[in-house]
Scaffold this motif. Sequence first.
Motif, PDB file in Angstrom:
ATOM      1  N   VAL A  40      52.119  28.874  47.691  1.00 38.94           N
ATOM      2  CA  VAL A  40      51.313  29.170  48.867  1.00 38.94           C
ATOM      3  C   VAL A  40      50.710  30.550  48.638  1.00 38.94           C
ATOM      4  N   ARG A  41      49.404  30.645  48.750  1.00 38.32           N
ATOM      5  CA  ARG A  41      48.730  31.933  48.538  1.00 38.32           C
ATOM      6  C   ARG A  41      49.293  32.963  49.503  1.00 38.32           C
ATOM      7  N   GLY A  42      49.732  34.099  48.972  1.00 36.72           N
ATOM      8  CA  GLY A  42      50.295  35.168  49.783  1.00 36.72           C
ATOM      9  C   GLY A  42      51.757  34.957  50.135  1.00 36.72           C
ATOM     10  N   GLY A  43      52.352  33.846  49.653  1.00 34.86           N
ATOM     11  CA  GLY A  43      53.759  33.561  49.961  1.00 34.86           C
ATOM     12  C   GLY A  43      53.899  32.925  51.328  1.00 34.86           C
ATOM     13  N   GLY A  44      55.102  32.686  51.698  1.00 32.34           N
ATOM     14  CA  GLY A  44      55.359  32.099  53.014  1.00 32.34           C
ATOM     15  C   GLY A  44      55.358  30.586  52.981  1.00 32.34           C
ATOM     16  N   SER A  45      55.138  30.004  54.156  1.00 33.92           N
ATOM     17  CA  SER A  45      55.221  28.556  54.287  1.00 33.92           C
ATOM     18  C   SER A  45      53.843  27.955  54.527  1.00 33.92           C
ATOM     19  N   LEU A  46      53.803  26.632  54.593  1.00 33.85           N
ATOM     20  CA  LEU A  46      52.551  25.930  54.850  1.00 33.85           C
ATOM     21  C   LEU A  46      52.062  26.233  56.265  1.00 33.85           C
ATOM     22  N   VAL A  47      50.830  26.708  56.368  1.00 31.24           N
ATOM     23  CA  VAL A  47      50.221  27.028  57.653  1.00 31.24           C
ATOM     24  C   VAL A  47      48.780  26.529  57.600  1.00 31.24           C
ATOM     25  N   ALA A  48      48.370  25.779  58.634  1.00 36.81           N
ATOM     26  CA  ALA A  48      46.991  25.300  58.678  1.00 36.81           C
ATOM     27  C   ALA A  48      46.030  26.478  58.530  1.00 36.81           C
ATOM     28  N   GLY A  49      45.029  26.305  57.678  1.00 36.19           N
ATOM     29  CA  GLY A  49      44.066  27.356  57.401  1.00 36.19           C
ATOM     30  C   GLY A  49      44.421  28.167  56.170  1.00 36.19           C
ATOM     31  N   GLY A  50      45.661  28.041  55.700  1.00 36.72           N
ATOM     32  CA  GLY A  50      46.084  28.740  54.491  1.00 36.72           C
ATOM     33  C   GLY A  50      45.641  27.994  53.241  1.00 36.72           C
ATOM     34  N   TRP A  51      46.088  28.494  52.113  1.00 40.57           N
ATOM     35  CA  TRP A  51      45.716  27.913  50.824  1.00 40.57           C
ATOM     36  C   TRP A  51      46.946  27.730  49.951  1.00 40.57           C
ATOM     37  N   ILE A  52      46.903  26.701  49.117  1.00 42.60           N
ATOM     38  CA  ILE A  52      47.867  26.585  48.030  1.00 42.60           C
ATOM     39  C   ILE A  52      47.090  26.731  46.729  1.00 42.60           C
ATOM     40  N   ASP A  53      47.677  27.430  45.781  1.00 44.75           N
ATOM     41  CA  ASP A  53      47.071  27.648  44.472  1.00 44.75           C
ATOM     42  C   ASP A  53      47.918  26.935  43.427  1.00 44.75           C
ATOM     43  N   GLN A  54      47.235  26.296  42.484  1.00 41.36           N
ATOM     44  CA  GLN A  54      47.932  25.524  41.460  1.00 41.36           C
ATOM     45  C   GLN A  54      47.399  25.836  40.079  1.00 41.36           C
ATOM     46  N   ARG A  55      48.300  25.734  39.119  1.00 44.17           N
ATOM     47  CA  ARG A  55      47.911  25.614  37.719  1.00 44.17           C
ATOM     48  C   ARG A  55      48.096  24.138  37.440  1.00 44.17           C
ATOM     49  N   ALA A  56      47.044  23.493  36.940  1.00 41.18           N
ATOM     50  CA  ALA A  56      47.059  22.039  36.823  1.00 41.18           C
ATOM     51  C   ALA A  56      46.558  21.591  35.454  1.00 41.18           C
ATOM     52  N   ARG A  57      46.809  20.316  35.179  1.00 44.93           N
ATOM     53  CA  ARG A  57      46.274  19.703  33.967  1.00 44.93           C
ATOM     54  C   ARG A  57      45.667  18.363  34.361  1.00 44.93           C
ATOM     55  N   ASP A  58      44.356  18.271  34.219  1.00 43.37           N
ATOM     56  CA  ASP A  58      43.616  17.033  34.469  1.00 43.37           C
ATOM     57  C   ASP A  58      42.822  16.701  33.211  1.00 43.37           C
ATOM     58  N   PHE A  59      42.820  15.445  32.847  1.00 40.43           N
ATOM     59  CA  PHE A  59      42.021  15.003  31.701  1.00 40.43           C
ATOM     60  C   PHE A  59      42.259  15.887  30.471  1.00 40.43           C
ATOM     61  N   ARG A  60      43.539  16.225  30.254  1.00 43.69           N
ATOM     62  CA  ARG A  60      43.993  17.038  29.103  1.00 43.69           C
ATOM     63  C   ARG A  60      43.455  18.462  29.110  1.00 43.69           C
ATOM     64  N   ARG A  61      42.986  18.913  30.248  1.00 39.49           N
ATOM     65  CA  ARG A  61      42.440  20.267  30.364  1.00 39.49           C
ATOM     66  C   ARG A  61      43.247  21.025  31.411  1.00 39.49           C
ATOM     67  N   GLU A  62      43.756  22.181  31.003  1.00 35.22           N
ATOM     68  CA  GLU A  62      44.514  23.017  31.935  1.00 35.22           C
ATOM     69  C   GLU A  62      43.543  23.927  32.688  1.00 35.22           C
ATOM     70  N   HIS A  63      43.767  24.061  33.987  1.00 36.35           N
ATOM     71  CA  HIS A  63      42.876  24.885  34.807  1.00 36.35           C
ATOM     72  C   HIS A  63      43.604  25.289  36.087  1.00 36.35           C
ATOM     73  N   ARG A  64      42.965  26.143  36.859  1.00 32.71           N
ATOM     74  CA  ARG A  64      43.489  26.548  38.160  1.00 32.71           C
ATOM     75  C   ARG A  64      42.671  25.855  39.239  1.00 32.71           C
ATOM     76  N   ARG A  65      43.342  25.541  40.352  1.00 33.29           N
ATOM     77  CA  ARG A  65      42.642  24.954  41.491  1.00 33.29           C
ATOM     78  C   ARG A  65      43.329  25.406  42.768  1.00 33.29           C
ATOM     79  N   SER A  66      42.584  25.365  43.842  1.00 38.19           N
ATOM     80  CA  SER A  66      43.107  25.733  45.157  1.00 38.19           C
ATOM     81  C   SER A  66      42.797  24.620  46.137  1.00 38.19           C
ATOM     82  N   GLU A  67      43.696  24.427  47.087  1.00 39.06           N
ATOM     83  CA  GLU A  67      43.496  23.443  48.138  1.00 39.06           C
ATOM     84  C   GLU A  67      43.730  24.114  49.484  1.00 39.06           C
ATOM     85  N   ARG A  68      42.872  23.803  50.417  1.00 39.14           N
ATOM     86  CA  ARG A  68      43.000  24.322  51.779  1.00 39.14           C
ATOM     87  C   ARG A  68      44.056  23.508  52.517  1.00 39.14           C
TER      88      ARG A  68
END
Length: 155
Positions: A40-68
């Motif tokens: 969770v961006r900034g730490g803490g728990s899930l809160v509507a309006g916040g963000w989660i940040d991920q390091r991910a692998r899609d289609f054999r490509r590693e990248h960063r993504r964020s979800e609201r």
Amino acid sequence: MTIRTESRIVVAGSVRDVWDYLADVGRWAEWAPTVLECNVRGGGSLVAGGWIDQRARDFRREHRRSERITGVDEPHTMAFAGTIGSSPARWGMEILPAGEDSTDAIMWVEVDLANVMRLIPPGILRSRIQRTSDIEMAAIKAAVEADVQAGAGSP
């Protein structure tokens, strides 16, 4: 065009057990095949309006993504918005009691086909998302039930 999938599984554990597992985004890599790390961006728990940040692998490509984080109704629902490929997407979990010490967990995914994603036949994309969601739900069930068995959750 929007496609939607839904996966459902009954977990031998309480609503709280399932919620606590899913709300611990640091454990998402255990059940989500494309997630390598999540927080969770900034730490803490899930809160509507916040963000989660991920390091991910899609289609054999590693990248960063964020979800609201678009919705949280603890301990019953959580919802997110981001992308799948180049298309806007939303996904969420519904966690409902299913009898004594059992929980009905439902994962839904919606994708608004856009850009090059429109070239993929919707049925093929829907099948792939459904298969991935079904795999994720089986992994969530196994992890929560293992935690309950180990005494980390309710009996």
